[in-house]
Scaffold this active site. Structure first.
Site, PDB file in Angstrom:
ATOM      1  N   CYS A   1       0.854  -1.183   0.000  1.00 35.38           N
ATOM      2  CA  CYS A   1       0.000   0.000   0.000  1.00 35.38           C
ATOM      3  C   CYS A   1       0.893   1.237   0.000  1.00 35.38           C
ATOM      4  CB  CYS A   1      -0.890   0.007   1.241  1.00 35.38           C
ATOM      5  SG  CYS A   1      -2.016   1.414   1.330  1.00 35.38           S
ATOM      6  N   LEU A   2       0.567   2.217  -0.831  1.00 30.29           N
ATOM      7  CA  LEU A   2       1.372   3.437  -0.874  1.00 30.29           C
ATOM      8  C   LEU A   2       1.330   4.171   0.466  1.00 30.29           C
ATOM      9  CD1 LEU A   2       0.479   4.684  -4.465  1.00 30.29           C
ATOM     10  CD2 LEU A   2       2.677   3.770  -3.682  1.00 30.29           C
TER      11      LEU A   2
ATOM     12  N   GLU B   1      -8.669  -1.273  -2.419  1.00 32.13           N
ATOM     13  CA  GLU B   1      -8.955   0.169  -2.557  1.00 32.13           C
ATOM     14  C   GLU B   1     -10.312   0.524  -1.956  1.00 32.13           C
ATOM     15  OE1 GLU B   1      -6.537   1.929  -3.247  1.00 32.13           O
ATOM     16  OE2 GLU B   1      -5.268   0.378  -4.113  1.00 32.13           O
TER      17      GLU B   1
HETATM   18  C1  QAP Z   1      -2.840  -1.958  -3.570  1.00 37.26           C
HETATM   19  O1  QAP Z   1      -0.823  -0.806  -3.716  1.00 37.26           O
HETATM   20  C2  QAP Z   1      -2.474  -3.392  -3.869  1.00 37.26           C
HETATM   21  O2  QAP Z   1       5.406  -0.199  -0.196  1.00 37.26           O
HETATM   22  C3  QAP Z   1      -2.067  -0.937  -4.340  1.00 37.26           C
HETATM   23  O3  QAP Z   1       7.478   1.019  -1.387  1.00 37.26           O
HETATM   24  C4  QAP Z   1      -1.142  -3.828  -3.879  1.00 37.26           C
HETATM   25  O4  QAP Z   1       0.052   0.342  -5.408  1.00 37.26           O
HETATM   26  C5  QAP Z   1      -3.440  -4.289  -4.130  1.00 37.26           C
HETATM   27  C6  QAP Z   1       3.872   0.539  -3.410  1.00 37.26           C
HETATM   28  C7  QAP Z   1      -0.836  -5.152  -4.149  1.00 37.26           C
HETATM   29  C8  QAP Z   1      -3.138  -5.601  -4.413  1.00 37.26           C
HETATM   30  C9  QAP Z   1      -1.842  -6.028  -4.433  1.00 37.26           C
HETATM   31  C10 QAP Z   1       4.029   0.090  -2.125  1.00 37.26           C
HETATM   32  C11 QAP Z   1       4.940   1.179  -4.029  1.00 37.26           C
HETATM   33  C12 QAP Z   1       2.607   0.393  -4.134  1.00 37.26           C
HETATM   34  C13 QAP Z   1       5.244   0.250  -1.459  1.00 37.26           C
HETATM   35  C14 QAP Z   1       0.213  -0.166  -4.332  1.00 37.26           C
HETATM   36  C15 QAP Z   1       6.306   0.890  -2.076  1.00 37.26           C
HETATM   37  C16 QAP Z   1       6.146   1.347  -3.384  1.00 37.26           C
HETATM   38  C17 QAP Z   1       1.485  -0.117  -3.591  1.00 37.26           C
HETATM   39 CO    CO Z   2      -3.709   0.958  -0.075  1.00 43.86          CO
END
Ligand code: QAP
Ligand code: CO
Length: 221
Positions: free
Chosen positions: A139-140, A182
């Site tokens: 998660c961002l 989300e």
């Molecule tokens: C949600 O998450 C998600 O820790 C979206 O250092 C993620 O975009 C749903 C991100 C995976 C299902 C599977 C996270 C980028 C991005 C970090 C993201 C990071 C750089 C997360």
């Molecule tokens: Co998130």
């Protein structure tokens, strides 16, 4: 979407906004429905997409930039690097004995290949499968931490699109996982809330420590 010079000029008009992180209490907000999809809504969605791309994300809810509205942007199409990995994977699959597994992997690649940015306003889950799937989520708003979360493997979602037109889609694979992740944000839930209390507390402490150190460095500079 636009192309060439028009797209370049358009991208320039977007703004990358700061992403808020756990344990910011705003992430616990229940976001409000959007009354009508207007140009202001679309400008917000454009900023969200730009912000998400800049942070290398695949999904972002408005509350993650501090806006408590039921809006999600997403782009789960493979990135450049992954496409290269994919052609290697394809090669490896040609060599493998397990035809069924190779066919399944190819089916997923083909599905993702045509993915484009997606926009969801006022999304509702209208159906979830009984079957669950574990997916390693990130998660961002929880940078640097990833863990498995079990969610329904498929779901149906109704929502308004970028133009405000009602849509309904069947979700599977990464799309199903990502939309559910989300939509949790719209209800004040982050993926850490699906993990054990011990894990959650550990991650929160680490993020708080990192935040403190960042603040201290800013003072010294
Ligand atoms: C949600 O998450 C998600 O820790 C979206 O250092 C993620 O975009 C749903 C991100 C995976 C299902 C599977 C996270 C980028 C991005 C970090 C993201 C990071 C750089 C997360
Ligand atoms: Co998130």
């Amino acid at each position: 979407m636009l192309d060439g010079a028009a797209r370049k000029a358009y991208l320039k008009s977007m703004t990358i906004r700061p992403i808020i992180e756990v344990p910011d209490p705003r992430l616990k907000t229940i976001s409000a429905p959007v009354a009508e999809v207007t140009d202001a809504t679309r400008a917000l969605m454009d900023d969200m997409l730009e912000t998400m791309y800049a942070a290398n994300g695949i999904g972002l809810a408005a509350i993650q930039i501090g806006v408590a509205e039921r809006i999600i942007v997403m782009d789960i199409s493979p990135s450049k690097g992954e496409e290269e990995n994919d052609s290697q994977a394809e090669q490896a699959e040609d060599d493998t004995q397990d035809d069924a597994e190779a066919a399944e992997a190819k089916r997923w690649r083909d599905l993702l290949k045509d993915e484009k940015p997606r926009f969801f306003v006022n999304p509702e889950i209208t159906w979830t499968a009984d079957e669950t799937r574990n997916y390693q989520e990130g998660c961002l708003s929880v940078p640097g931490f990833y863990d498995d979360v079990a969610r329904p493997a498929q779901c149906k979602i109704s929502f308004l699109d970028y133009d405000g037109t009602p849509q309904e889609i069947d979700c599977d694979g990464l799309l199903a996982t990502c939309i559910q992740h989300e939509m949790d944000h719209l209800n004040g839930i982050v993926f850490l809330d699906h993990l054990s209390r011990l894990k959650r507390q550990m991650v929160v402490k680490k993020l708080q420590k990192a935040e403190r150190e960042k603040a201290e460095q800013a003072v010294q500079a």
